[in-house]
Write a protein that holds these residues in place. Structure first.
Motif, PDB file in Angstrom:
ATOM      1  N   ARG A   1       0.830  -1.199   0.000  1.00  0.00           N
ATOM      2  CA  ARG A   1       0.000   0.000   0.000  1.00  0.00           C
ATOM      3  C   ARG A   1       0.871   1.258   0.000  1.00  0.00           C
ATOM      4  O   ARG A   1       1.867   1.335   0.724  1.00  0.00           O
ATOM      5  CB  ARG A   1      -0.905   0.019   1.226  1.00  0.00           C
ATOM      6  N   PHE A   2       0.432   2.222  -0.776  1.00  0.00           N
ATOM      7  CA  PHE A   2       1.075   3.529  -0.837  1.00  0.00           C
ATOM      8  C   PHE A   2       0.027   4.545  -0.409  1.00  0.00           C
ATOM      9  O   PHE A   2      -0.934   4.791  -1.135  1.00  0.00           O
ATOM     10  CB  PHE A   2       1.557   3.825  -2.261  1.00  0.00           C
ATOM     11  N   LEU A   3       0.197   5.121   0.767  1.00  0.00           N
ATOM     12  CA  LEU A   3      -0.793   6.043   1.314  1.00  0.00           C
ATOM     13  C   LEU A   3      -0.190   7.442   1.444  1.00  0.00           C
ATOM     14  O   LEU A   3       0.967   7.598   1.868  1.00  0.00           O
ATOM     15  CB  LEU A   3      -1.275   5.553   2.680  1.00  0.00           C
ATOM     16  N   TYR A   4      -0.997   8.435   1.129  1.00  0.00           N
ATOM     17  CA  TYR A   4      -0.521   9.814   1.219  1.00  0.00           C
ATOM     18  C   TYR A   4      -0.201  10.205   2.657  1.00  0.00           C
ATOM     19  O   TYR A   4       0.655  11.033   2.904  1.00  0.00           O
ATOM     20  CB  TYR A   4      -1.567  10.763   0.616  1.00  0.00           C
ATOM     21  N   ARG A   5      -0.867   9.583   3.607  1.00  0.00           N
ATOM     22  CA  ARG A   5      -0.632   9.915   5.015  1.00  0.00           C
ATOM     23  C   ARG A   5       0.648   9.281   5.577  1.00  0.00           C
ATOM     24  O   ARG A   5       1.014   9.546   6.727  1.00  0.00           O
ATOM     25  CB  ARG A   5      -1.822   9.478   5.859  1.00  0.00           C
ATOM     26  N   ASP A   6       1.329   8.440   4.797  1.00  0.00           N
ATOM     27  CA  ASP A   6       2.585   7.851   5.256  1.00  0.00           C
ATOM     28  C   ASP A   6       3.574   8.956   5.626  1.00  0.00           C
ATOM     29  O   ASP A   6       3.526  10.057   5.083  1.00  0.00           O
ATOM     30  CB  ASP A   6       3.203   6.972   4.163  1.00  0.00           C
ATOM     31  N   ARG A   7       4.463   8.626   6.521  1.00  0.00           N
ATOM     32  CA  ARG A   7       5.476   9.605   6.926  1.00  0.00           C
ATOM     33  C   ARG A   7       6.278  10.095   5.717  1.00  0.00           C
ATOM     34  O   ARG A   7       6.621  11.258   5.609  1.00  0.00           O
ATOM     35  CB  ARG A   7       6.413   8.991   7.970  1.00  0.00           C
TER      36      ARG A   7
ATOM     37  N   ILE B   1       9.927   4.363  -8.033  1.00  0.00           N
ATOM     38  CA  ILE B   1       9.244   4.786  -6.815  1.00  0.00           C
ATOM     39  C   ILE B   1       9.689   6.221  -6.544  1.00  0.00           C
ATOM     40  O   ILE B   1      10.891   6.485  -6.429  1.00  0.00           O
ATOM     41  CB  ILE B   1       9.610   3.890  -5.596  1.00  0.00           C
ATOM     42  N   VAL B   2       8.723   7.149  -6.458  1.00  0.00           N
ATOM     43  CA  VAL B   2       9.062   8.564  -6.290  1.00  0.00           C
ATOM     44  C   VAL B   2       8.237   9.175  -5.160  1.00  0.00           C
ATOM     45  O   VAL B   2       7.264   8.588  -4.692  1.00  0.00           O
ATOM     46  CB  VAL B   2       8.835   9.356  -7.598  1.00  0.00           C
ATOM     47  N   ARG B   3       8.625  10.354  -4.769  1.00  0.00           N
ATOM     48  CA  ARG B   3       7.904  11.080  -3.728  1.00  0.00           C
ATOM     49  C   ARG B   3       6.516  11.467  -4.239  1.00  0.00           C
ATOM     50  O   ARG B   3       6.367  11.882  -5.375  1.00  0.00           O
ATOM     51  CB  ARG B   3       8.693  12.336  -3.351  1.00  0.00           C
ATOM     52  N   TRP B   4       5.509  11.329  -3.377  1.00  0.00           N
ATOM     53  CA  TRP B   4       4.132  11.683  -3.743  1.00  0.00           C
ATOM     54  C   TRP B   4       3.841  13.071  -3.207  1.00  0.00           C
ATOM     55  O   TRP B   4       3.613  13.274  -2.023  1.00  0.00           O
ATOM     56  CB  TRP B   4       3.160  10.670  -3.162  1.00  0.00           C
ATOM     57  N   GLY B   5       3.856  14.038  -4.090  1.00  0.00           N
ATOM     58  CA  GLY B   5       3.455  15.390  -3.769  1.00  0.00           C
ATOM     59  C   GLY B   5       4.387  16.110  -2.818  1.00  0.00           C
ATOM     60  O   GLY B   5       5.518  15.685  -2.558  1.00  0.00           O
TER      61      GLY B   5
ATOM     62  N   PRO C   1       5.398   9.840   2.005  1.00  0.00           N
ATOM     63  CA  PRO C   1       4.489   9.371   0.948  1.00  0.00           C
ATOM     64  C   PRO C   1       5.216   9.154  -0.375  1.00  0.00           C
ATOM     65  O   PRO C   1       5.982  10.009  -0.821  1.00  0.00           O
ATOM     66  CB  PRO C   1       3.454  10.493   0.850  1.00  0.00           C
ATOM     67  N   ARG C   2       4.965   8.003  -0.953  1.00  0.00           N
ATOM     68  CA  ARG C   2       5.607   7.639  -2.223  1.00  0.00           C
ATOM     69  C   ARG C   2       4.574   7.020  -3.139  1.00  0.00           C
ATOM     70  O   ARG C   2       3.549   6.505  -2.684  1.00  0.00           O
ATOM     71  CB  ARG C   2       6.742   6.654  -1.986  1.00  0.00           C
ATOM     72  N   LEU C   3       4.876   7.036  -4.423  1.00  0.00           N
ATOM     73  CA  LEU C   3       4.034   6.398  -5.431  1.00  0.00           C
ATOM     74  C   LEU C   3       4.911   5.648  -6.412  1.00  0.00           C
ATOM     75  O   LEU C   3       5.990   6.123  -6.776  1.00  0.00           O
ATOM     76  CB  LEU C   3       3.244   7.444  -6.226  1.00  0.00           C
TER      77      LEU C   3
ATOM     78  N   ALA D   1       5.756  13.179  -7.815  1.00  0.00           N
ATOM     79  CA  ALA D   1       4.561  12.803  -8.586  1.00  0.00           C
ATOM     80  C   ALA D   1       3.316  13.416  -7.967  1.00  0.00           C
ATOM     81  O   ALA D   1       3.206  13.543  -6.743  1.00  0.00           O
ATOM     82  CB  ALA D   1       4.412  11.285  -8.621  1.00  0.00           C
ATOM     83  N   TYR D   2       2.414  13.808  -8.840  1.00  0.00           N
ATOM     84  CA  TYR D   2       1.088  14.290  -8.438  1.00  0.00           C
ATOM     85  C   TYR D   2       0.053  13.451  -9.162  1.00  0.00           C
ATOM     86  O   TYR D   2       0.202  13.159 -10.349  1.00  0.00           O
ATOM     87  CB  TYR D   2       0.905  15.765  -8.817  1.00  0.00           C
TER      88      TYR D   2
END
Length: 155
Positions: free
Chosen positions: A36-42, A56-60, A44-46, A127-128
């Motif tokens: 799972r990739f969740l935005y609330r993770d410490r 695998i990159v930083r999410w936002g 966040p990655r996607l 990534a967005y």
């Protein structure tokens, strides 16, 4: 808004799982292992597909690591069409996913989700997820006014 995605464990190369410590994100669903990739993770990655390569990159920029990028993990499709992201070098990417997560509801994703990738001021890839107004079905299912831009799929 879609705040998480899930991918089957088998969809990610072992090398990426080890390099990014994705074992911590592993869960079991119906006897199948998923990540799972969740935005609330410490951190966040996607996962993204870019030029035929899975990364695998930083999410936002929710953690405000950049002073120049918007402090969010999503963008409207309309803002892309108006050219907002063009000046900062956005490139289209695909976000592989078998499930999406929005307001406590997991929903099936067949082909993946559209996204963009931009560099921050240090050249780090960010990534967005691209959003569109929710369809009636999606809004009833999640009570969310916006949904991810799904690849070749309407729900």
């Amino acid at each position: 808004m879609c705040v998480g995605i899930s991918l089957a464990w088998s969809e990610l190369p072992t090398e990426l799982i080890g390099r990014y410590g994705l074992e911590r994100r592993a869960h079991e669903r119906g006897g199948e292992r998923e990540i799972r990739f969740l935005y609330r993770d410490r951190r966040p990655r996607l996962p993204i597909w870019r030029d035929g390569r899975l990364q695998i990159v930083r999410w936002g920029n929710g953690c405000l690591q950049s002073r120049f990028l918007p402090a969010t993990g999503w963008t409207w499709k309309e803002s892309l069409e108006l050219g907002y992201w063009r000046e900062i070098g956005a490139v289209p990417v695909d976000i592989p996913a078998m499930l999406g997560y929005d307001r406590g509801v997991w929903f099936r994703v067949r082909q993946g989700i559209r996204g963009i990738l931009v560099p921050d001021e240090r050249g780090v890839a960010v990534a967005y997820m691209i959003c569109v107004p929710s369809t009636h079905y999606y809004q009833v299912m999640t009570r969310s006014p916006r949904m991810p831009l799904l690849i070749d799929e309407d729900i």
